[in-house]
Design a protein around this motif. Structure first.
Motif, PDB file in Angstrom:
ATOM      1  N   ALA A  83       0.216   0.877  -5.024  1.00  0.00           N
ATOM      2  CA  ALA A  83       1.499   1.137  -4.372  1.00  0.00           C
ATOM      3  C   ALA A  83       1.494   2.495  -3.678  1.00  0.00           C
ATOM      4  N   ALA A  84       0.965   3.506  -4.358  1.00  0.00           N
ATOM      5  CA  ALA A  84       0.915   4.840  -3.749  1.00  0.00           C
ATOM      6  C   ALA A  84       0.069   4.827  -2.480  1.00  0.00           C
ATOM      7  N   TYR A  85      -1.042   4.101  -2.510  1.00  0.00           N
ATOM      8  CA  TYR A  85      -1.908   4.035  -1.327  1.00  0.00           C
ATOM      9  C   TYR A  85      -1.216   3.296  -0.182  1.00  0.00           C
ATOM     10  N   LEU A  86      -0.662   2.110  -0.471  1.00  0.00           N
ATOM     11  CA  LEU A  86      -0.025   1.322   0.579  1.00  0.00           C
ATOM     12  C   LEU A  86       1.162   2.060   1.194  1.00  0.00           C
ATOM     13  N   LYS A  87       1.928   2.719   0.354  1.00  0.00           N
ATOM     14  CA  LYS A  87       3.090   3.448   0.851  1.00  0.00           C
ATOM     15  C   LYS A  87       2.667   4.596   1.762  1.00  0.00           C
ATOM     16  N   GLY A  88       1.500   5.158   1.522  1.00  0.00           N
ATOM     17  CA  GLY A  88       1.046   6.293   2.309  1.00  0.00           C
ATOM     18  C   GLY A  88       0.423   5.935   3.640  1.00  0.00           C
ATOM     19  N   LEU A  89       0.179   4.656   3.900  1.00  0.00           N
ATOM     20  CA  LEU A  89      -0.390   4.251   5.186  1.00  0.00           C
ATOM     21  C   LEU A  89       0.680   4.351   6.264  1.00  0.00           C
ATOM     22  N   VAL A  90       0.347   5.027   7.351  1.00  0.00           N
ATOM     23  CA  VAL A  90       1.347   5.335   8.372  1.00  0.00           C
ATOM     24  C   VAL A  90       1.669   4.131   9.234  1.00  0.00           C
ATOM     25  N   SER A  91       0.651   3.452   9.732  1.00  0.00           N
ATOM     26  CA  SER A  91       0.897   2.372  10.696  1.00  0.00           C
ATOM     27  C   SER A  91       1.053   1.030   9.994  1.00  0.00           C
ATOM     28  N   ASP A  92       1.862   0.167  10.583  1.00  0.00           N
ATOM     29  CA  ASP A  92       2.017  -1.182  10.059  1.00  0.00           C
ATOM     30  C   ASP A  92       0.701  -1.948  10.131  1.00  0.00           C
ATOM     31  N   GLU A  93      -0.093  -1.669  11.152  1.00  0.00           N
ATOM     32  CA  GLU A  93      -1.358  -2.372  11.318  1.00  0.00           C
ATOM     33  C   GLU A  93      -2.310  -2.056  10.170  1.00  0.00           C
ATOM     34  N   ASP A  94      -2.414  -0.765   9.829  1.00  0.00           N
ATOM     35  CA  ASP A  94      -3.283  -0.394   8.707  1.00  0.00           C
ATOM     36  C   ASP A  94      -2.753  -0.959   7.394  1.00  0.00           C
ATOM     37  N   LEU A  95      -1.448  -0.994   7.235  1.00  0.00           N
ATOM     38  CA  LEU A  95      -0.852  -1.574   6.031  1.00  0.00           C
ATOM     39  C   LEU A  95      -1.243  -3.035   5.898  1.00  0.00           C
ATOM     40  N   ALA A  96      -1.152  -3.779   7.005  1.00  0.00           N
ATOM     41  CA  ALA A  96      -1.488  -5.198   6.968  1.00  0.00           C
ATOM     42  C   ALA A  96      -2.969  -5.400   6.658  1.00  0.00           C
ATOM     43  N   ARG A  97      -3.820  -4.591   7.290  1.00  0.00           N
ATOM     44  CA  ARG A  97      -5.257  -4.732   7.041  1.00  0.00           C
ATOM     45  C   ARG A  97      -5.585  -4.450   5.578  1.00  0.00           C
ATOM     46  N   ALA A  98      -5.095  -3.337   5.071  1.00  0.00           N
ATOM     47  CA  ALA A  98      -5.433  -2.946   3.701  1.00  0.00           C
ATOM     48  C   ALA A  98      -4.907  -3.958   2.689  1.00  0.00           C
ATOM     49  N   ALA A  99      -3.698  -4.460   2.901  1.00  0.00           N
ATOM     50  CA  ALA A  99      -3.133  -5.423   1.954  1.00  0.00           C
ATOM     51  C   ALA A  99      -3.990  -6.680   1.875  1.00  0.00           C
ATOM     52  N   ASN A 100      -4.453  -7.162   3.021  1.00  0.00           N
ATOM     53  CA  ASN A 100      -5.320  -8.339   3.015  1.00  0.00           C
ATOM     54  C   ASN A 100      -6.675  -8.029   2.401  1.00  0.00           C
ATOM     55  N   TRP A 101      -7.244  -6.881   2.741  1.00  0.00           N
ATOM     56  CA  TRP A 101      -8.573  -6.544   2.214  1.00  0.00           C
ATOM     57  C   TRP A 101      -8.557  -6.383   0.702  1.00  0.00           C
ATOM     58  N   LEU A 102      -7.444  -5.895   0.155  1.00  0.00           N
ATOM     59  CA  LEU A 102      -7.384  -5.697  -1.290  1.00  0.00           C
ATOM     60  C   LEU A 102      -7.492  -7.010  -2.067  1.00  0.00           C
ATOM     61  N   THR A 103      -7.257  -8.115  -1.416  1.00  0.00           N
ATOM     62  CA  THR A 103      -7.463  -9.416  -2.057  1.00  0.00           C
ATOM     63  C   THR A 103      -8.852  -9.960  -1.760  1.00  0.00           C
ATOM     64  N   GLY A 104      -9.708  -9.135  -1.122  1.00  0.00           N
ATOM     65  CA  GLY A 104     -11.077  -9.542  -0.834  1.00  0.00           C
ATOM     66  C   GLY A 104     -11.227 -10.366   0.415  1.00  0.00           C
ATOM     67  N   ARG A 105     -10.204 -10.403   1.252  1.00  0.00           N
ATOM     68  CA  ARG A 105     -10.250 -11.235   2.458  1.00  0.00           C
ATOM     69  C   ARG A 105     -10.441 -10.349   3.679  1.00  0.00           C
ATOM     70  N   ALA A 106     -11.569 -10.506   4.390  1.00  0.00           N
ATOM     71  CA  ALA A 106     -11.852  -9.659   5.544  1.00  0.00           C
ATOM     72  C   ALA A 106     -10.919  -9.957   6.709  1.00  0.00           C
ATOM     73  N   LEU A 107     -10.596 -11.239   6.913  1.00  0.00           N
ATOM     74  CA  LEU A 107      -9.672 -11.631   7.974  1.00  0.00           C
ATOM     75  C   LEU A 107      -8.483 -12.337   7.348  1.00  0.00           C
ATOM     76  N   PRO A 108      -7.274 -12.099   7.844  1.00  0.00           N
ATOM     77  CA  PRO A 108      -6.100 -12.765   7.261  1.00  0.00           C
ATOM     78  C   PRO A 108      -6.191 -14.264   7.420  1.00  0.00           C
ATOM     79  N   ARG A 109      -5.782 -14.981   6.372  1.00  0.00           N
ATOM     80  CA  ARG A 109      -5.879 -16.432   6.390  1.00  0.00           C
ATOM     81  C   ARG A 109      -5.066 -17.050   7.522  1.00  0.00           C
ATOM     82  N   ALA A 110      -3.877 -16.533   7.724  1.00  0.00           N
ATOM     83  CA  ALA A 110      -3.012 -17.136   8.732  1.00  0.00           C
ATOM     84  C   ALA A 110      -3.490 -16.846  10.144  1.00  0.00           C
ATOM     85  N   ALA A 111      -4.135 -15.704  10.342  1.00  0.00           N
ATOM     86  CA  ALA A 111      -4.546 -15.309  11.683  1.00  0.00           C
ATOM     87  C   ALA A 111      -5.843 -15.970  12.105  1.00  0.00           C
TER      88      ALA A 111
END
Length: 917
Positions: free
Chosen positions: A382-410
């Motif tokens: 939570a501390a890491y995700l909250k500290g990410l400035v851009s929405d794009e980096d937030l989206a990337r990191a959230a997906n990567w933390l589940t071990g997924r290099a590319l988002p499933r929906a995209a």
């Protein structure tokens, strides 16, 4: 800089403060309660836990101690002093010093550990201009195994000794390592006797509030009960108390176990690298997170580590001052380190780790992986995700933390890299040798660790990389025209990464960070980071199919905008198993209110969702994996139907006017190794078959989830079925059956049992009973849907695989499997099987289990629980053979359930319900 002097200890003249001095001083900071860091000072500043331990251990009067809580501020002579957890032992503290006049800062680490333990507060770093760094293990050779490997070594040692009728004795310092070992053994249910010195310190730790420690059982010279271990301090190894044990097996717990001949030097049977200090990578991580302008090293390899840091471009010196007269340094290619066996050169030391967003992500992964507490993991994330400035980096990191290099929906392309591709990419790097790669690969049995260790030996030039750059690389890799281009791209990228970041890259490409994270835990972290309800985050993620998009919505308080839409899969609604017809009728009695039961056949097929939107169609398995390549004719059939929709149903094999079995469907599923065979690949050419050789299939729809621009999830089942039956989707098609047939029977157990026997005679697995008023609950196994099927199979997950015998001596053919205890989520072993598979299937599973091995015990591989087998058996009975309390009679493998995940396996409670069946 704040002035520091070394005078038989570190002294800060401006605030008139000593740091862990050897001799008694008027005013001193004591980092922890070990004897080599404590003297009888007139006044000592320390943490509250350290104060309690010092009083208990040394009998120091309270008037001579100034205890303070972590993160609280103490002011002295124009300076702010703040203690931070050091992670070394219980109560251990770092000291952060700030000069109020100009804001200049200093951080003194004392003894510290980056990896989280069970009995010490996790380390917290803070930026400082000057870092005084403890370097006990300041040589590259001190790269400790992962916590899981170390703990497995301790438990294996204990279990092996007990199995051989010996008393396992673990040697560790009375304060610190002894409590870590005790907490570990207690967690795994191993009763332990403590040497009196260890017992005294354990009592003191318990009184100070240290968690995870039981009431001590004291080793008093009487015979050790069977099944008990012993923990003692190292200096007691030849004491009369331990010599009296006779048939003992002794292990030393120490970071010095990494040095050659450690067992011989300590005169023990085994040396295990369980340490309460930071290893070499941990020291570098500390520097990265503190980001100092200048570094002073204390304890251990101070000169060697400081010299290495200067070669990396940082100002660093031994605090004792014995290296500051150096006139020249050896060139990087010639530098070495003095070890017990002489000068040892290392290529990994050449790698200056860039400070960048990817390094921060890697550090987060390491910290999270080494944290056992679920709540602590969530807080870190939570501390890491909250500290990410851009929405794009937030989206990337959230997906990567589940071990997924590319988002499933995209992007519905597979995102895996196989051993062949990775090996060829690594061998393209300058200095890489195939024999060295093979040596590391065999020893590690893990692609990511192999990558890190090999990169450490190569002349790389690491460059900073942000999250956007890594995302662009994944996209480029996914769209590459062929395997050779992908290999070149991967090699080029690895050449520019620090070994730690190279390991992270490979973990993402192989689809598993291996840090103990699941989607549910990352969902909770998103909720905590942005003040949302976890249930709202989970619901939004279920609808979007993209955790990154969900995190963006949570940040902007717009979770309610998430909605179900075609081409984005959702988790299927599940049916709870019932042991017999009477139990099923009784379970539905309240929900059905005396109305006829709604019964459907339970087909022997693959659960799937069929989506269509415009000129696009998609097919997804129950674990949300695309099935487009396996069943292209179903997509073609869907495109012939009018409108847009999402159908829930079952894929069955169907030929010559009759339904076939699940075994016939397996030829349509990619071989198990397909997803791992190459990078971003679908089924490999070797797996493809002509359409004439494949069994025909049909999709049988039994639910309508989305239609006419509307989500139907909250509509009752009877309304969803009415829409399905009245829609144009009823147009017959050779590959589609819409909808499934439904029988309406009285709520009578005999009638249901008769229907069950008829369904079984018709080649089905059994029956599904549904409450007509039930909404569609994705991913849930509630009481709205119940299933009654033959009680001779259980869906189990493999937890261990062993080498076979005879012609199967070179493959892993004997599988230990488990079900899940619904009360606590733990896996419980119910049996072992080795029959029912073809030689080709066993070879596939062998490759899979080798890739997912956690540890080895002679011929046995302890594996990640990620492969589901359907196990048939004659009966199941109570037994003490396994930790489930059950054992199967004549178990055999009925099917490899590649369409299921570990979340779908049967429960221990259901297995118990079959005992009298």
């Amino acid at each position: 800089m704040i002035e520091v002097r070394f005078q038989r200890g570190l002294y800060l003249p401006e605030p008139d403060l000593w740091l862990d001095p050897y001799d008694a001083q008027p005013w001193a900071f004591v980092s922890h309660a070990h004897a080599d860091h404590f003297a009888r000072h007139e006044m000592a500043l320390c943490s509250t836990v350290t104060a309690a331990l010092v009083r208990s251990r040394y009998g120091i009067a309270e008037s001579r101690l100034l205890p303070a809580s972590f993160h609280t501020t103490v002011e002295r002579n124009g300076f702010r002093l703040r203690m931070l957890p050091a992670g070394h032992i219980a109560g251990s503290a770092m000291l952060h010093v700030t000069r109020i006049a100009d804001g200049s800062t200093l951080l003194y680490t004392g003894d510290f550990k980056v990896r989280k333990g069970r009995t010490a507060e996790p380390v917290v770093f803070q930026q400082a201009d000057l870092l005084i760094l403890e370097t006990t293990f300041g040589l590259p050779q001190f790269n400790f195994p992962s916590p899981m490997e170390v703990e497995s070594a301790v438990l294996r040692f204990v279990h092996d000794a007990l199995a051989d009728g010996e008393v396992p004795v673990l040697l560790g310092y009375s304060l610190g390592k002894a409590q870590e070992a005790l907490a570990l053994l207690t967690e795994h249910g191993i009763p332990t006797l403590l040497h009196p010195n260890v017992a005294d310190m354990t009592v003191a730790c318990r009184e100070a509030g240290v968690p995870g420690l039981p009431e001590p059982l004291i080793l008093d010279g009487t015979p050790v009960p069977a099944g008990h271990a012993v923990i003692a301090p190292p200096n007691a190894v030849r004491s009369k108390l331990l010599r009296a044990l006779g048939n003992r097996r002794v292990a030393m717990l120490s970071g010095w176990a990494m040095t050659p001949g450690a067992s011989f030097r300590y005169r023990v049977d085994e040396a295990i690298p369980l340490s309460d200090h930071a290893d070499y990578p941990g020291l570098l991580e500390c520097i990265q997170r503190v980001r100092p302008k200048k570094i002073l090293t204390v304890h251990g390899y101070t000169r060697e580590f400081a010299a290495e840091l200067r070669l990396r471009g940082q100002e660093a010196w031994s605090a004792t001052g014995n290296d500051q007269m150096e006139l020249a340094l050896a060139p990087p290619s010639a530098r070495g380190f003095l070890t017990g066996s002489g000068i040892q050169t290392t290529a990994s030391a050449r790698h200056v780790r860039p400070i960048c967003a990817l390094a921060d992500f890697t550090s987060l992964c390491r910290l999270t992986g080494e944290t056992s507490s679920r709540l602590e993991k969530i807080r870190h994330l939570a501390a890491y995700l909250k500290g990410l400035v851009s929405d794009e980096d937030l989206a990337r990191a959230a997906n990567w933390l589940t071990g997924r290099a590319l988002p499933r929906a995209a992007d519905r392309r597979a995102v895996f890299t196989g051993g062949a591709t990775l090996r060829r990419a690594l061998l393209k790097l300058p200095g890489a040798r195939e024999e060295r790669y093979r040596e590391i690969s065999i020893s590690q049995a893990d692609a990511a660790r192999t990558t890190r260790l090999l990169l450490q030996e190569l002349p790389l030039k690491p460059e900073p990389l942000d999250l956007a750059g890594l995302a662009a690389f994944f996209e480029q890799l996914a769209s590459s025209p062929g395997s050779l281009a992908r290999i070149d791209l991967l090699a080029s990228r690895l050449r520019t990464l620090h070994p730690a970041e190279g390991e992270t890259l490979v973990k993402l490409l192989t689809g598993d960070l291996r840090i103990g994270l699941k989607e549910g835990l990352v969902e909770d972290a998103v909720a905590e980071a942005f003040g949302a309800e976890p249930t709202s985050v989970r619901h939004a993620h279920m609808l979007t199919g993209d955790l990154g998009e969900t995190a963006r919505l949570a940040r902007h308080k717009r979770l309610e905008e998430a909605s179900l839409r075609p081409l984005v899969p959702i988790k299927v609604m599940l049916a709870s198993p019932m042991p017999d017809a009477a139990s099923l009728v009784a379970a539905l009695a309240e929900r059905n209110d005396g109305n006829p039961l709604w019964l459907e056949p339970k087909y022997d097929g693959i659960r799937a969702q069929l989506h269509k939107q415009g000129d696009q169609a998609a097919l997804f398995s129950r674990d949300l994996r695309p099935l487009d390549a396996e069943f292209p004719e179903l997509l073609a059939a869907a495109l012939e139907l009018p409108g847009d929709f999402i159908l829930d149903g079952e894929i069955i094999a169907y030929a010559e006017g009759r339904r076939l079995t699940f075994h016939d469907l397996q030829t349509r599923l990619g071989r198990l190794s397909t997803a791992q065979g190459d990078l971003f690949s679908g089924p490999s050419n070797s797996q493809s078959q002509s359409s004439s050789s494949l069994p025909p299939v049909r999709f049988i729809a039994f639910d309508l989830l989305w239609h006419a621009e509307q989500s139907l999830l909250h509509h009752p089942l009877k309304e969803r079925r009415q829409l399905l039956e009245n829609s144009a989707l009823r147009i017959p098609h050779s590959a589609l059956i819409v909808p499934i047939a439904v029988a309406h029977l009285p709520p009578d157990a005999d009638a249901v049992q008769a229907a069950f026997k008829l369904a079984r005679a018709d080649g089905n697995e059994g029956l599904i009973a549904k409450a007509p008023n039930s909404p569609y609950s994705p991913g849930r196994r509630g009481k709205g849907w119940l299933k009654l099927k033959t009680s001779t199979t259980l869906d189990c997950v493999v937890v261990a695989a062993e080498q076979g015998h005879g012609k199967r001596a070179e493959v892993l053919s004997d599988y230990t499997f488990a079900v899940r205890d619904a009360s606590n989520g733990q896996l419980r072993i119910v049996g072992k099987a080795y029959s029912g598979l073809t030689d080709a299937e066993i070879e596939d599973l062998t490759e899979h289990f080798k890739r997912h091995t956690l540890s080895t015990e002679r011929r046995k591989h302890i594996v990640e629980p990620n492969l589901v087998l359907e196990i048939a058996f004659d009966s199941i009975q109570p037994s003490k053979r396994h930790d489930s309390g059950l054992a199967m009679r004549f178990p055999r493998i009925h099917a490899i359930r590649r369409d299921k995940t570990a979340a779908d396996i049967d429960t221990l409670q259901y297995a118990w319900s079959l005992v009298d069946a």
